[in-house]
Design a protein around this motif. Structure first.
Motif, mmCIF file in Angstrom:
data_model
loop_
_atom_site.group_PDB
_atom_site.id
_atom_site.type_symbol
_atom_site.label_atom_id
_atom_site.label_comp_id
_atom_site.label_asym_id
_atom_site.label_seq_id
_atom_site.Cartn_x
_atom_site.Cartn_y
_atom_site.Cartn_z
ATOM 1 N N PHE A 86 0.830 -1.194 0.000
ATOM 2 C CA PHE A 86 0.000 0.000 0.000
ATOM 3 C C PHE A 86 0.864 1.243 0.000
ATOM 4 O O PHE A 86 1.900 1.286 0.663
ATOM 5 N N LEU A 87 0.427 2.245 -0.733
ATOM 6 C CA LEU A 87 1.123 3.517 -0.718
ATOM 7 C C LEU A 87 0.909 4.162 0.637
ATOM 8 O O LEU A 87 -0.175 4.112 1.188
ATOM 9 N N SER A 88 1.914 4.780 1.173
ATOM 10 C CA SER A 88 1.790 5.372 2.482
ATOM 11 C C SER A 88 2.717 6.571 2.582
ATOM 12 O O SER A 88 3.419 6.899 1.638
ATOM 13 N N LEU A 89 2.735 7.183 3.735
ATOM 14 C CA LEU A 89 3.596 8.329 3.955
ATOM 15 C C LEU A 89 5.015 7.876 4.243
ATOM 16 O O LEU A 89 5.246 6.886 4.931
ATOM 17 N N GLN A 90 5.960 8.630 3.720
ATOM 18 C CA GLN A 90 7.368 8.336 3.937
ATOM 19 C C GLN A 90 7.732 8.617 5.394
ATOM 20 O O GLN A 90 7.268 9.583 5.989
ATOM 21 N N GLN A 106 6.976 14.515 -0.616
ATOM 22 C CA GLN A 106 5.917 13.609 -1.076
ATOM 23 C C GLN A 106 4.557 14.285 -0.959
ATOM 24 O O GLN A 106 3.767 14.274 -1.907
ATOM 25 N N VAL A 107 4.271 14.902 0.171
ATOM 26 C CA VAL A 107 2.990 15.572 0.395
ATOM 27 C C VAL A 107 2.814 16.712 -0.604
ATOM 28 O O VAL A 107 1.740 16.865 -1.198
ATOM 29 N N GLN A 108 3.855 17.507 -0.830
ATOM 30 C CA GLN A 108 3.767 18.615 -1.785
ATOM 31 C C GLN A 108 3.469 18.110 -3.190
ATOM 32 O O GLN A 108 2.621 18.660 -3.891
ATOM 33 N N LEU A 109 4.161 17.058 -3.613
ATOM 34 C CA LEU A 109 3.917 16.501 -4.945
ATOM 35 C C LEU A 109 2.498 15.980 -5.081
ATOM 36 O O LEU A 109 1.839 16.196 -6.103
ATOM 37 N N TRP A 110 2.003 15.314 -4.049
ATOM 38 C CA TRP A 110 0.634 14.792 -4.100
ATOM 39 C C TRP A 110 -0.388 15.922 -4.103
ATOM 40 O O TRP A 110 -1.395 15.851 -4.802
ATOM 41 N N LYS A 111 -0.155 16.978 -3.339
ATOM 42 C CA LYS A 111 -1.082 18.119 -3.343
ATOM 43 C C LYS A 111 -1.176 18.708 -4.739
ATOM 44 O O LYS A 111 -2.275 18.956 -5.242
ATOM 45 N N GLU A 112 -0.030 18.924 -5.366
ATOM 46 C CA GLU A 112 -0.020 19.485 -6.720
ATOM 47 C C GLU A 112 -0.702 18.553 -7.710
ATOM 48 O O GLU A 112 -1.459 19.009 -8.580
ATOM 49 N N LEU A 113 -0.450 17.264 -7.571
ATOM 50 C CA LEU A 113 -1.060 16.285 -8.468
ATOM 51 C C LEU A 113 -2.585 16.282 -8.324
ATOM 52 O O LEU A 113 -3.310 16.296 -9.318
ATOM 53 N N PHE A 130 -5.568 7.556 -6.444
ATOM 54 C CA PHE A 130 -5.226 6.872 -5.207
ATOM 55 C C PHE A 130 -4.803 5.424 -5.397
ATOM 56 O O PHE A 130 -4.580 4.708 -4.437
ATOM 57 N N SER A 131 -4.689 5.008 -6.647
ATOM 58 C CA SER A 131 -4.153 3.669 -6.911
ATOM 59 C C SER A 131 -3.342 3.715 -8.199
ATOM 60 O O SER A 131 -3.579 4.555 -9.064
ATOM 61 N N ASN A 132 -2.387 2.827 -8.275
ATOM 62 C CA ASN A 132 -1.552 2.733 -9.462
ATOM 63 C C ASN A 132 -1.521 1.271 -9.893
ATOM 64 O O ASN A 132 -0.750 0.473 -9.365
ATOM 65 N N PRO A 133 -2.373 0.908 -10.852
ATOM 66 C CA PRO A 133 -2.435 -0.491 -11.286
ATOM 67 C C PRO A 133 -1.151 -0.985 -11.937
ATOM 68 O O PRO A 133 -0.872 -2.175 -11.907
ATOM 69 N N VAL A 134 -0.353 -0.069 -12.479
ATOM 70 C CA VAL A 134 0.901 -0.469 -13.117
ATOM 71 C C VAL A 134 1.845 -1.112 -12.103
ATOM 72 O O VAL A 134 2.508 -2.108 -12.397
ATOM 73 N N ILE A 135 1.894 -0.547 -10.913
ATOM 74 C CA ILE A 135 2.760 -1.129 -9.868
ATOM 75 C C ILE A 135 1.937 -1.853 -8.796
ATOM 76 O O ILE A 135 2.460 -2.216 -7.750
ATOM 77 N N GLU A 136 0.644 -2.003 -9.067
ATOM 78 C CA GLU A 136 -0.275 -2.754 -8.204
ATOM 79 C C GLU A 136 -0.260 -2.281 -6.754
ATOM 80 O O GLU A 136 -0.111 -3.074 -5.830
ATOM 81 N N ARG A 137 -0.462 -0.975 -6.595
ATOM 82 C CA ARG A 137 -0.490 -0.406 -5.249
ATOM 83 C C ARG A 137 -1.599 0.633 -5.122
ATOM 84 O O ARG A 137 -1.998 1.241 -6.104
ATOM 85 N N SER A 138 -2.023 0.837 -3.897
ATOM 86 C CA SER A 138 -3.049 1.832 -3.592
ATOM 87 C C SER A 138 -2.665 2.588 -2.340
ATOM 88 O O SER A 138 -2.018 2.036 -1.444
ATOM 89 N N LEU A 139 -3.084 3.852 -2.289
ATOM 90 C CA LEU A 139 -2.838 4.641 -1.082
ATOM 91 C C LEU A 139 -3.612 4.065 0.095
ATOM 92 O O LEU A 139 -4.761 3.647 -0.064
ATOM 93 N N THR A 140 -3.005 4.094 1.249
ATOM 94 C CA THR A 140 -3.722 3.726 2.466
ATOM 95 C C THR A 140 -4.724 4.826 2.782
ATOM 96 O O THR A 140 -4.600 5.964 2.314
ATOM 97 N N HIS A 141 -5.700 4.511 3.597
ATOM 98 C CA HIS A 141 -6.670 5.514 4.045
ATOM 99 C C HIS A 141 -5.931 6.650 4.743
ATOM 100 O O HIS A 141 -6.239 7.833 4.547
ATOM 101 N N ALA A 174 -2.865 7.738 4.265
ATOM 102 C CA ALA A 174 -2.173 8.588 3.294
ATOM 103 C C ALA A 174 -3.164 9.468 2.533
ATOM 104 O O ALA A 174 -2.913 10.657 2.317
ATOM 105 N N ARG A 175 -4.298 8.910 2.138
ATOM 106 C CA ARG A 175 -5.326 9.699 1.439
ATOM 107 C C ARG A 175 -5.750 10.884 2.295
ATOM 108 O O ARG A 175 -5.809 12.017 1.832
ATOM 109 N N GLU A 176 -6.067 10.585 3.539
ATOM 110 C CA GLU A 176 -6.520 11.643 4.439
ATOM 111 C C GLU A 176 -5.414 12.660 4.700
ATOM 112 O O GLU A 176 -5.663 13.865 4.754
ATOM 113 N N ALA A 177 -4.178 12.202 4.822
ATOM 114 C CA ALA A 177 -3.056 13.113 5.065
ATOM 115 C C ALA A 177 -2.861 14.066 3.886
ATOM 116 O O ALA A 177 -2.654 15.269 4.081
#
Length: 189
Positions: free
Chosen positions: A27-31, A40-47, A69-80, A82-85
């Motif tokens: 799962f994708l999460s915070l570093q 990471q947070v800045q890049l995600w905010k801009e995205l 919130f998910s990337n099927p290419v690398i088969e991962r999804s953000l955790t709840h 990380a999404r909320e953060a």
């Protein structure tokens, strides 16, 4: 470069360090490292802002499928978490987003701040010669004049807040109708 429909995803979207946790779980999460996490947070905010602007999205639900919130290419999804953060980081940046509920389940994304939306409305009014005209709120969102503009399909909550701001500045008057569909706006500029 990977795309999501017609939206070009940034290179970091497939960059493993932005999608790894201390435990290397799926799962994708915070570093864990502060500087990396802030980047990471800045890049995600801009995205999130860029994606919502190009797709004309105004609300993100934490419990709903959201393509970023998910990337099927690398088969991962953000955790709840990380999404909320990432959304909370947008909320903490004045005027970029707001939680629509106390439980932080839905977030209103303001890819333009309310003042900027008000300026867009004023430009629309001037461009269409509506300075001393009356128009319904729905016409501003979906009428012929707004097609091809940023106002086309604007979230009603955002539009009304921008209109109220302009009303406070004496640029217009809002008239209540018998239903939300026939609320009117009289411009006086």
């Amino acid at each position: 470069m990977q795309k999501l429909g017609d939206f070009k995803l940034p290179h970091f979207f497939n960059y493993p360090p932005y999608f790894t946790t201390q435990l290397q779980c799926m799962f994708l999460s915070l570093q864990p490292v502060r500087d990396t996490r802030e980047k990471q947070v800045q890049l995600w905010k801009e995205l999130i802002i860029d994606y919502c602007r190009t797709q004309k999205l105004f609300v993100i639900g934490l419990e709903e499928d959201f393509p970023l919130f998910s990337n099927p290419v690398i088969e991962r999804s953000l955790t709840h978490e990380a999404r909320e953060a990432f959304l909370s980081a947008l909320v903490s940046e004045a005027g970029r987003a707001e939680w629509l509920d106390k439980g932080h389940k839905k977030c209103l994304i303001l890819w333009h701040r309310i003042q900027d939306w008000a300026d867009i409305i004023l430009g629309f009014v001037k461009d269409n010669g509506l300075e001393d005209s009356v128009i319904t709120v729905e016409e501003m969102r979906s009428g012929i004049e707004c097609r091809g503009t940023e106002l086309h399909g604007i979230d009603r909550t955002i539009l009304m807040r921008a209109l109220r701001l302009l009303e406070q500045k004496g640029k217009l008057a809002i008239f209540k109708g018998t239903s939300a569909d026939d609320e009117g706006v009289k411009f006086s500029m």
